[in-house]
Design a protein around this motif. Structure first.
Motif, PDB file in Angstrom:
ATOM      1  N   SER A  42      36.368 -28.538  15.207  1.00  0.00           N
ATOM      2  CA  SER A  42      34.852 -28.893  15.077  1.00  0.00           C
ATOM      3  C   SER A  42      34.249 -28.584  16.386  1.00  0.00           C
ATOM      4  N   ARG A  43      34.906 -28.799  17.639  1.00  0.00           N
ATOM      5  CA  ARG A  43      34.563 -28.584  19.042  1.00  0.00           C
ATOM      6  C   ARG A  43      34.215 -26.677  19.412  1.00  0.00           C
ATOM      7  N   ALA A  44      35.313 -26.096  18.810  1.00  0.00           N
ATOM      8  CA  ALA A  44      35.381 -24.736  18.425  1.00  0.00           C
ATOM      9  C   ALA A  44      34.321 -24.021  18.117  1.00  0.00           C
ATOM     10  N   ILE A  45      34.311 -24.716  16.678  1.00  0.00           N
ATOM     11  CA  ILE A  45      32.883 -24.324  15.644  1.00  0.00           C
ATOM     12  C   ILE A  45      31.693 -24.437  16.312  1.00  0.00           C
ATOM     13  N   ALA A  46      31.514 -25.312  17.053  1.00  0.00           N
ATOM     14  CA  ALA A  46      30.209 -25.552  17.597  1.00  0.00           C
ATOM     15  C   ALA A  46      29.858 -24.729  18.732  1.00  0.00           C
ATOM     16  N   GLU A  47      31.129 -24.560  19.488  1.00  0.00           N
ATOM     17  CA  GLU A  47      30.973 -23.698  20.796  1.00  0.00           C
ATOM     18  C   GLU A  47      30.621 -22.323  20.329  1.00  0.00           C
ATOM     19  N   LEU A  48      31.417 -21.823  19.133  1.00  0.00           N
ATOM     20  CA  LEU A  48      31.295 -20.404  18.838  1.00  0.00           C
ATOM     21  C   LEU A  48      29.814 -20.189  17.927  1.00  0.00           C
ATOM     22  N   LYS A  49      29.161 -21.390  17.428  1.00  0.00           N
ATOM     23  CA  LYS A  49      27.831 -21.349  16.787  1.00  0.00           C
ATOM     24  C   LYS A  49      26.685 -20.992  18.015  1.00  0.00           C
ATOM     25  N   ARG A  50      26.954 -21.537  19.183  1.00  0.00           N
ATOM     26  CA  ARG A  50      26.053 -21.399  20.326  1.00  0.00           C
ATOM     27  C   ARG A  50      26.028 -19.983  20.837  1.00  0.00           C
ATOM     28  N   ARG A  51      27.169 -19.444  20.492  1.00  0.00           N
ATOM     29  CA  ARG A  51      27.006 -17.923  21.022  1.00  0.00           C
ATOM     30  C   ARG A  51      26.568 -16.806  20.237  1.00  0.00           C
ATOM     31  N   ALA A  52      25.993 -15.844  20.920  1.00  0.00           N
ATOM     32  CA  ALA A  52      25.130 -14.914  20.187  1.00  0.00           C
ATOM     33  C   ALA A  52      26.145 -14.080  19.572  1.00  0.00           C
ATOM     34  N   PRO A  53      25.916 -13.748  18.112  1.00  0.00           N
ATOM     35  CA  PRO A  53      26.774 -12.666  17.388  1.00  0.00           C
ATOM     36  C   PRO A  53      26.704 -11.283  17.946  1.00  0.00           C
ATOM     37  N   GLU A  54      28.078 -10.732  17.966  1.00  0.00           N
ATOM     38  CA  GLU A  54      28.273  -9.413  18.662  1.00  0.00           C
ATOM     39  C   GLU A  54      27.583  -8.344  17.708  1.00  0.00           C
ATOM     40  N   PRO A  55      26.859  -7.416  18.081  1.00  0.00           N
ATOM     41  CA  PRO A  55      26.142  -6.475  17.288  1.00  0.00           C
ATOM     42  C   PRO A  55      27.106  -5.854  16.188  1.00  0.00           C
ATOM     43  N   VAL A  56      26.857  -5.734  14.908  1.00  0.00           N
ATOM     44  CA  VAL A  56      27.879  -5.211  14.003  1.00  0.00           C
ATOM     45  C   VAL A  56      28.077  -3.746  14.222  1.00  0.00           C
ATOM     46  N   ALA A  57      27.309  -3.004  14.872  1.00  0.00           N
ATOM     47  CA  ALA A  57      27.280  -1.647  15.163  1.00  0.00           C
ATOM     48  C   ALA A  57      28.650  -1.638  16.324  1.00  0.00           C
ATOM     49  N   ASP A  58      28.602  -2.456  17.385  1.00  0.00           N
ATOM     50  CA  ASP A  58      29.684  -2.575  18.152  1.00  0.00           C
ATOM     51  C   ASP A  58      30.983  -2.855  17.669  1.00  0.00           C
ATOM     52  N   ARG A  59      30.823  -3.910  16.828  1.00  0.00           N
ATOM     53  CA  ARG A  59      32.140  -4.390  16.173  1.00  0.00           C
ATOM     54  C   ARG A  59      32.839  -3.324  15.440  1.00  0.00           C
ATOM     55  N   ARG A  60      32.114  -2.491  14.718  1.00  0.00           N
ATOM     56  CA  ARG A  60      32.595  -1.277  13.845  1.00  0.00           C
ATOM     57  C   ARG A  60      33.175  -0.190  14.861  1.00  0.00           C
ATOM     58  N   ARG A  61      32.480   0.053  15.945  1.00  0.00           N
ATOM     59  CA  ARG A  61      32.643   1.092  16.681  1.00  0.00           C
ATOM     60  C   ARG A  61      34.129   0.629  17.533  1.00  0.00           C
ATOM     61  N   GLU A  62      34.260  -0.632  17.742  1.00  0.00           N
ATOM     62  CA  GLU A  62      35.599  -0.966  18.410  1.00  0.00           C
ATOM     63  C   GLU A  62      36.894  -1.002  17.515  1.00  0.00           C
ATOM     64  N   VAL A  63      36.403  -1.284  16.314  1.00  0.00           N
ATOM     65  CA  VAL A  63      37.614  -1.164  15.051  1.00  0.00           C
ATOM     66  C   VAL A  63      37.909   0.200  14.953  1.00  0.00           C
ATOM     67  N   ARG A  64      36.850   1.221  14.619  1.00  0.00           N
ATOM     68  CA  ARG A  64      37.388   2.586  14.598  1.00  0.00           C
ATOM     69  C   ARG A  64      38.201   3.278  15.739  1.00  0.00           C
ATOM     70  N   ALA A  65      37.600   2.642  16.907  1.00  0.00           N
ATOM     71  CA  ALA A  65      38.346   3.219  18.097  1.00  0.00           C
ATOM     72  C   ALA A  65      39.807   2.759  18.001  1.00  0.00           C
ATOM     73  N   VAL A  66      40.123   1.421  17.711  1.00  0.00           N
ATOM     74  CA  VAL A  66      41.357   1.060  17.694  1.00  0.00           C
ATOM     75  C   VAL A  66      42.122   1.750  16.383  1.00  0.00           C
ATOM     76  N   GLN A  67      41.552   1.946  15.421  1.00  0.00           N
ATOM     77  CA  GLN A  67      42.339   2.803  14.342  1.00  0.00           C
ATOM     78  C   GLN A  67      42.545   4.045  14.629  1.00  0.00           C
ATOM     79  N   ASP A  68      41.630   4.700  15.323  1.00  0.00           N
ATOM     80  CA  ASP A  68      41.856   6.203  15.822  1.00  0.00           C
ATOM     81  C   ASP A  68      43.088   6.126  16.689  1.00  0.00           C
ATOM     82  N   GLU A  69      43.135   5.207  17.800  1.00  0.00           N
ATOM     83  CA  GLU A  69      44.388   5.158  18.699  1.00  0.00           C
ATOM     84  C   GLU A  69      45.625   4.791  18.011  1.00  0.00           C
ATOM     85  N   MET A  70      45.578   4.051  17.104  1.00  0.00           N
ATOM     86  CA  MET A  70      46.740   3.702  16.266  1.00  0.00           C
ATOM     87  C   MET A  70      47.100   4.834  15.620  1.00  0.00           C
ATOM     88  N   ALA A  71      46.085   5.633  14.885  1.00  0.00           N
ATOM     89  CA  ALA A  71      46.751   6.809  13.945  1.00  0.00           C
ATOM     90  C   ALA A  71      47.147   7.974  14.804  1.00  0.00           C
TER      91      ALA A  71
END
Length: 100
Positions: A42-71
């Protein structure tokens, strides 16, 4: 010998809490360690809710970069490469003196 002690911390987190924690962590771009109690969750949920979400484009870019490096095999610096780092097997294994 293992010690068996009863947990006095409280009940474990519910499946719903764990799913929500994972979802929030992904949205916020952070990692988390599975928690032991409902109160910690419950405390962790409350703390995470106070944080601003990471932009979706940044998340996608990071996931693609990791996938490319793994491939392509890049980003594999933590892998032990036996042909250049060790010689011998089992108890006779030793680090090689010179690296090429």
């Amino acid at each position: 010998m293992t010690e068996h002690q009863p947990s006095t911390a409280g009940p474990p987190p519910t499946a719903k809490q764990q799913r929500y924690l994972r979802q929030l962590a992904l949205q916020r771009g952070v990692s988390f360690v599975p928690l032991r109690t409902r109160a910690e969750a419950s405390r962790a949920i409350a703390e995470l809710k106070r944080r601003a979400p990471e932009p979706v484009a940044d998340r996608r870019r990071e996931v693609r970069a990791v996938q490319d490096e793994m491939a392509t095999g890049r980003g594999d610096a933590a892998r032990v490469r036996h042909e250049i780092e060790t010689e011998g097997y089992g108890s006779t294994a030793a680090w090689k003196r010179g690296r090429s």
